[in-house]
Structures are given as C-alpha cells and as structure tokens.
Design a protein around this motif. Structure first.
Motif, short mmCIF file in Angstrom:
data_model
loop_
_atom_site.label_atom_id
_atom_site.label_comp_id
_atom_site.label_asym_id
_atom_site.label_seq_id
_atom_site.Cartn_x
_atom_site.Cartn_y
_atom_site.Cartn_z
N PRO A 120 -0.77 0.78 -16.34
CA PRO A 120 -2.11 1.35 -16.36
C PRO A 120 -3.28 0.11 -16.18
N GLY A 121 -4.37 0.24 -15.02
CA GLY A 121 -5.28 -0.62 -14.83
C GLY A 121 -4.86 -1.36 -13.70
N PHE A 122 -3.80 -1.29 -13.14
CA PHE A 122 -3.43 -2.04 -12.03
C PHE A 122 -4.33 -1.80 -10.77
N ALA A 123 -4.77 -2.95 -10.24
CA ALA A 123 -5.57 -2.81 -9.01
C ALA A 123 -4.85 -3.40 -7.86
N GLY A 124 -4.81 -3.10 -6.68
CA GLY A 124 -4.04 -3.26 -5.68
C GLY A 124 -3.82 -2.39 -4.58
N SER A 125 -3.06 -2.76 -3.54
CA SER A 125 -2.56 -2.08 -2.37
C SER A 125 -1.37 -0.94 -2.76
N GLN A 126 -1.05 -0.28 -2.22
CA GLN A 126 -0.01 0.59 -2.28
C GLN A 126 1.33 -0.24 -2.37
N GLU A 127 1.51 -1.03 -1.23
CA GLU A 127 2.64 -2.12 -1.28
C GLU A 127 2.73 -2.92 -2.33
#
Length: 304
Positions: free
Chosen positions: A57-64
């Motif tokens: 939870p809280g991760f921020a970034g691209s799908q890859e």
C-alpha cells in the motif's frame, strides 16, 4: 490439485522473470519462460502489477516498476532460494555417490532439460499429480525438446496410498541406490500428520546415506508475529484454492525426522538464506535487493 497447479505456474513465472531481467542471478532457470505461453506470462504479470495496492500500500510508480517490486519482494524469494539450495545440495550429493534424483511435486521444474554434465550419472524421477504432470508434458512437447534418456516421469497423487507402488514399479528405479529427493513447496499444503507420514514413506524407499531437501514454514507463520509477506502469502494461497495447512518449530521438525530415521544435516533460516544464497545478486542489484521469505526455513536431512 485436480487441475494444473496455479502456485506452480506463478513459481515458473517468477523464475522466468528473474532469469530474463538480471545478469547475475540467484537461480538461473533459462527454460522457465519457454514453458509459459505469452498470454499466460502477460496475464500473470498484469494481475500481479495491478495487485500492488494489496502487496505494498502506498507504492508509487509505473506498472513495470510495480511488477518488479512484487516479483522481487513477494513472488521470487522462495522459488529462487529453495531451488538454488536444492541444486547446490544435489551437486554435492552426486559427488558423494547419489545416483538417483527424485523430484516430488515436480511442477514445472526444468532441471532434467538443463542438467549439467555431472548429472548424466543420475537417474532423474519427476513425480507429480496426474493433471500437473500431463500439463507439463504438453508444454515440453510443444517446445520440441528431446526427453533426456535419464528422465523418468511418474504420475501419482500423494493422497493415494499406492503412490509408493508406482515409484517401485518404474523399472529404472532402484531402492538400493543412494538417492537425493527434493520436496520443494510441499510442506505448506499438507496437514502435519500427512507430511510426517510422507517423510516416513519416502525414507522407507531409500537406503542409508540418502538425503531429502525441503522448505517449510516456521511456527510463527499463522500468528500475528509472522512477517507481512508471510501473512499475505497465506491469503494468496487460500485465494488460489491451495490453502496452507501447517507450520513447524525446529524441535518439532527434528523430532519428526528422527522418527523417520533421518537427521538434519543442514538448516538455513531466512537471514542465513539471504546471506549465503542471495549475496552475489544483491551486490549486483543494490536498487532491487531480494531478501529470503519471512518465516520460511530450508532443511537438508540425511537417512541414518
């Protein structure tokens, strides 16, 4: 168990992803990707990356980036670590005289198709549930791989009392030969009494000096003291229809093995697994370090 194993497919995906994305590897399974169709690979990748909110939870970034985080953090530590541990122990056992390699619940294991030269003196037996075994044969056939002359496939359901008879009926199997057996990813999904009987049954097939390698969840796995990854793994397995059923303390496991006439020869905790098996990869990938899975230990036992 009546259909191909979902956890086995995800394990194959994690080995494939690791092999494709890293130069220095914890475990190099260069054939795992070929066993999966493009559609399966992309579907697993998509489903996992979309589940980043559940895993972190809280991760921020691209799908890859999300996929890489999930594979490195959640999916690959156990399949990579236990395979590396098992095959290192197998190499030592072969040097010391083991002549049979028995892979229980083989799933999509590829050792027989990428075996090193020293394995030529081994007879390899892959034993698995008929549904998973048939699915693997179909996948291998589609790749037009030649079946190694020392590979023998046995379809057997370990819940059936006659599975030992199926092994003994194979003309290539010799119960007098020192053997090395792997039971990777099995202990989680069997009740304690069944796993205990399973260990005893395997030991009864093998002569003194034979060895068994397996991974197992420790006694805190189903408690609030378990690591976050372990708690989520329990939930994932249940959702996949393959619920985890047991965990073990070291003393409990030691007693269980003694009753099967076996002694613990090597035992690794998560900290030791990370230090011994993951260090080269982690040194090469400081931004994508992998740590051994919470609450999972590795054990190598020898029949006395």
């Amino acid at each position: 168990m009546e259909n191909k194993s979902l956890t086995a497919l995800v394990s194959a995906f994690s080995r494939a992803y690791h092999a494709e994305h890293n130069q220095i590897k914890i475990f190099d399974d260069q054939l795992a990707r070929q066993l999966l169709t493009d559609e399966e690979y992309e579907n697993i990748a998509s489903n996992m990356s979309q589940a980043i909110a559940f895993f972190q939870p809280g991760f921020a970034g691209s799908q890859e980036q999300a996929l890489r985080r999930i594979v490195d953090h959640q999916l690959s530590p156990s399949p990579l670590g236990r395979a590396a541990f098992a095959e290192q122990a197998l190499a030592v056992a072969a040097t010391l005289g083991a002549r049979q390699y028995i892979v229980f619940a083989a799933g999509y294991d590829t050792f027989a198709y990428r075996q090193p030269e020293w394995a030529a003196k081994l007879q390899i037996f892959e034993i698995d549930h008929p549904a998973t075994a048939a699915d693997k044969r179909r996948r291998v056939s589609a790749l037009h791989l030649d079946a190694p002359s020392n590979l023998h496939c046995i379809s057997a359901d370990f819940r059936d009392p006659d599975w030992q008879d199926r092994v003994l009926a194979n003309p290539a199997f010799d119960p007098a030969l020192i053997s090395f057996s792997s039971l990777l990813g099995i202990s989680y999904y069997l009740p304690k009494d069944v796993f205990k009987q399973f260990l005893s049954a395997i030991a009864s097939l093998l002569p003194t000096g034979s060895s068994i390698v397996f991974d197992y969840p420790d006694e805190q796995t189903f408690t609030s003291q378990a690591g976050e990854r372990a708690q989520k793994q329990v939930m994932m397995a249940a959702r996949a229809g393959e619920p985890m059923q047991a965990s073990y303390s070291y003393s409990e496991l030691e007693q269980m093995l003694e009753e099967a006439d076996m002694l613990i020869y090597q035992h690794l905790t998560p900290v030791e697994i990370t230090g011994q098996l993951f260090h080269a990869y982690n040194d090469s990938q400081p931004a994508h370090k992998i740590t051994a899975f919470d609450n999972v230990n590795y054990c190598l036992a020898v029949k006395r």
